[in-house]
Design an enzyme around this catalytic site. Structure first.
Site, PDB file in Angstrom:
ATOM      1  N   CYS A 108     -13.945 -29.158 -12.559  1.00 27.57           N
ATOM      2  CA  CYS A 108     -13.518 -30.076 -13.610  1.00 27.57           C
ATOM      3  C   CYS A 108     -14.232 -31.394 -13.363  1.00 27.57           C
ATOM      4  CB  CYS A 108     -12.005 -30.286 -13.563  1.00 27.57           C
ATOM      5  SG  CYS A 108     -11.371 -31.148 -15.040  1.00 27.57           S
ATOM      6  N   CYS A 144     -12.701 -34.470 -14.190  1.00 31.05           N
ATOM      7  CA  CYS A 144     -11.799 -35.634 -14.265  1.00 31.05           C
ATOM      8  C   CYS A 144     -11.730 -36.451 -12.984  1.00 31.05           C
ATOM      9  CB  CYS A 144     -10.410 -35.233 -14.738  1.00 31.05           C
ATOM     10  SG  CYS A 144      -9.490 -34.218 -13.572  1.00 31.05           S
ATOM     11  N   CYS A 186     -11.762 -35.066 -18.574  1.00 32.91           N
ATOM     12  CA  CYS A 186     -12.303 -33.827 -18.006  1.00 32.91           C
ATOM     13  C   CYS A 186     -13.685 -33.485 -18.551  1.00 32.91           C
ATOM     14  CB  CYS A 186     -11.332 -32.680 -18.270  1.00 32.91           C
ATOM     15  SG  CYS A 186      -9.687 -33.000 -17.603  1.00 32.91           S
ATOM     16  N   LYS A 216      -3.500 -23.891 -20.206  1.00 29.68           N
ATOM     17  CA  LYS A 216      -3.139 -25.115 -19.496  1.00 29.68           C
ATOM     18  C   LYS A 216      -2.554 -26.107 -20.491  1.00 29.68           C
ATOM     19  CE  LYS A 216      -5.027 -28.763 -16.613  1.00 29.68           C
ATOM     20  NZ  LYS A 216      -6.177 -29.214 -15.821  1.00 29.68           N
ATOM     21  N   ARG A 257      -2.327 -36.630 -10.280  1.00 25.84           N
ATOM     22  CA  ARG A 257      -3.277 -37.649 -10.751  1.00 25.84           C
ATOM     23  C   ARG A 257      -3.321 -38.841  -9.804  1.00 25.84           C
ATOM     24  NH1 ARG A 257      -2.338 -36.871 -17.284  1.00 25.84           N
ATOM     25  NH2 ARG A 257      -3.030 -34.686 -17.272  1.00 25.84           N
ATOM     26  N   ARG A 263      -4.781 -36.213 -22.616  1.00 30.27           N
ATOM     27  CA  ARG A 263      -5.564 -34.980 -22.617  1.00 30.27           C
ATOM     28  C   ARG A 263      -5.138 -34.021 -23.733  1.00 30.27           C
ATOM     29  NH1 ARG A 263      -7.749 -36.368 -17.854  1.00 30.27           N
ATOM     30  NH2 ARG A 263      -6.713 -36.065 -15.840  1.00 30.27           N
ATOM     31  N   LYS A 283      -0.516 -22.686 -16.505  1.00 24.14           N
ATOM     32  CA  LYS A 283      -0.211 -23.911 -15.766  1.00 24.14           C
ATOM     33  C   LYS A 283       0.414 -24.934 -16.693  1.00 24.14           C
ATOM     34  CE  LYS A 283      -2.672 -27.529 -13.449  1.00 24.14           C
ATOM     35  NZ  LYS A 283      -3.955 -28.111 -13.303  1.00 24.14           N
ATOM     36  N   SER A 343       2.077 -30.226  -9.072  1.00 24.45           N
ATOM     37  CA  SER A 343       2.513 -31.352  -8.243  1.00 24.45           C
ATOM     38  C   SER A 343       3.895 -31.882  -8.617  1.00 24.45           C
ATOM     39  CB  SER A 343       1.482 -32.480  -8.348  1.00 24.45           C
ATOM     40  OG  SER A 343       1.277 -32.850  -9.699  1.00 24.45           O
TER      41      SER A 343
HETATM   42  C1  PBG Z   1      -7.760 -31.052 -13.472  1.00 23.99           C
HETATM   43  C2  PBG Z   1      -6.536 -30.577 -12.784  1.00 23.99           C
HETATM   44  C3  PBG Z   1      -5.252 -31.127 -12.854  1.00 23.99           C
HETATM   45  C4  PBG Z   1      -4.435 -30.348 -12.033  1.00 23.99           C
HETATM   46  C5  PBG Z   1      -5.235 -29.370 -11.486  1.00 23.99           C
HETATM   47  N1  PBG Z   1      -6.515 -29.501 -11.989  1.00 23.99           N
HETATM   48  C6  PBG Z   1      -4.774 -32.354 -13.506  1.00 23.99           C
HETATM   49  C7  PBG Z   1      -4.845 -32.555 -14.952  1.00 23.99           C
HETATM   50  O1  PBG Z   1      -5.206 -31.714 -15.759  1.00 23.99           O
HETATM   51  O2  PBG Z   1      -4.512 -33.692 -15.314  1.00 23.99           O
HETATM   52  C8  PBG Z   1      -2.965 -30.577 -11.804  1.00 23.99           C
HETATM   53  C9  PBG Z   1      -2.390 -29.927 -10.622  1.00 23.99           C
HETATM   54  C10 PBG Z   1      -1.058 -30.431 -10.219  1.00 23.99           C
HETATM   55  O3  PBG Z   1      -0.384 -31.190 -10.942  1.00 23.99           O
HETATM   56  O4  PBG Z   1      -0.642 -30.057  -9.117  1.00 23.99           O
HETATM   57  N2  PBG Z   1      -8.841 -31.114 -12.593  1.00 23.99           N
END
Ligand code: PBG
Length: 314
Positions: free
Chosen positions: A109, A111, A119, A184, A194, A206, A237, A263
């Site tokens: 990614c 981001c 992203c 996602k 983040r 996003r 996810k 997270s």
């Molecule tokens: C993007 C990415 C994200 C997460 C994993 N890959 C963040 C987003 O899309 O903002 C989130 C994972 C988590 O919250 O544990 N590279």
């Protein structure tokens, strides 16, 4: 007797080999810093990451997913696809030490690498899907050249699985699998990540490229589209608020299915446990087993190490 029978007829189990531990890697030396919103999770510099992964492997956690937190960010995410980028160096170092004993999956990614935190690259104030695709393909290729076993695109640009597949195949990496974050959602549950990855968007959100949590029908179409482009495995996810989506995708597709216990899901459990409001070990077990019940084959979770430790009795 009842316990013996219950153990015998239990349908689903949480086992360390079903879990994937996400890890954050930073520039520098001698760094192991705790992420304040994710107690028990750390950012590691490469020299600290390698012994940590060796410890995980000895506990039975032999699958990791790497996220890079680079020093330098720019508007096109150059540090994501540099040959000596942070993830590329981390992969090479882990593989040099542990080789076939660990499965290294990399997050693909932009981001974490863009100054604006989106992203993809920006044209005219919007994320430019098609200009982003070659950069994602280049990122994936650089990870695999460094030794990554699997790449996992999480950006949600349309067509990126096909672009990555083509790039990998063109260099002879036909057998390297792609785990697509096919489904996602634009979720509030990513908040702590983040902070950890310093990847919060600097303007807007996003929602133009991640899915609306209020929709489920789209999910199956997204998963099928990514499989048609060459995804070997797909992911839903976040996990907990999307159990119905996991089971729909399970029913509609035949490839291995993963979820990401993200997270925010981790942070909530840790916060409540720190207050003594819940029984953490049982909450974790119940949460993880529910993903398998819903139809997952593997789960990406910050709890992997802790579960493996309790398994090993340490
Ligand atoms: C993007 C990415 C994200 C997460 C994993 N890959 C963040 C987003 O899309 O903002 C989130 C994972 C988590 O919250 O544990 N590279």
């Amino acid at each position: 007797m009842n316990t013996i029978l219950r153990d015998g007829i239990r349908e689903f189990h949480v086992r360390p080999e079903k879990l994937i531990q996400p890890l954050f890697v930073v520039e520098g030396n001698g760094i192991q810093e705790e992420i304040s919103s994710m107690p028990g999770q750390y950012r590691y510099s490469v020299d600290q990451l390698v012994p940590h992964v060796a410890r995980l492997v000895s506990l039975g956690v032999d699958k990791i997913m790497l996220f890079g937190v680079p020093h330098d960010k720019d508007d096109v995410g150059t540090s994501a696809y540099e040959e000596a980028g942070i993830v590329q160096r981390a992969v090479a170092a882990v593989k040099a030490q542990l080789a076939e004993r660990v499965l290294v999956i990399t997050d693909v990614c932009l981001c974490e690498y863009t100054s604006h935190g989106h992203c993809g690259v920006i044209s005219g104030g919007r994320v430019d899907n098609d200009r982003t695709l070659p950069l994602l393909a280049q990122t994936a290729l650089s990870h695999v050249r460094a030794g990554a076993d699997i790449v996992a695109p999480s950006d949600m640009m349309d067509g990126r699985v096909g672009a990555i597949r083509e790039a990998l195949d063109s260099e002879g990496f036909e057998t390297v699998p792609i785990i697509s974050y096919a489904v996602k959602y634009a979720s509030a549950f990513y908040g702590p990540f983040r902070d950890a990855a310093e990847s919060a968007p600097q303007f807007g959100d996003r929602k133009s490229y991640q899915m609306d949590p209020a929709n489920a029908r789209d999910a199956v179409a997204e998963a099928r589209a990514d499989i048609a482009e060459g995804a070997d495995m797909v992911m839903v996810k976040p996990g907990l608020a999307f159990m119905d989506v996991i089971s729909r995708v399970r029913a509609a597709t035949d490839v291995p299915l993963l979820t990401y216990n993200v997270s925010g899901e981790y942070a909530m459990v840790k916060a409540a446990a720190a207050n003594g409001w819940i029984d953490e070990a049982n909450i974790v077990e119940e949460t993880l087993v529910s993903f398998f019940r819903a139809g997952c084959d593997m789960v990406v979770t910050y709890f992997a190490e802790q579960v493996a430790k309790s398994y090993a009795g340490v």
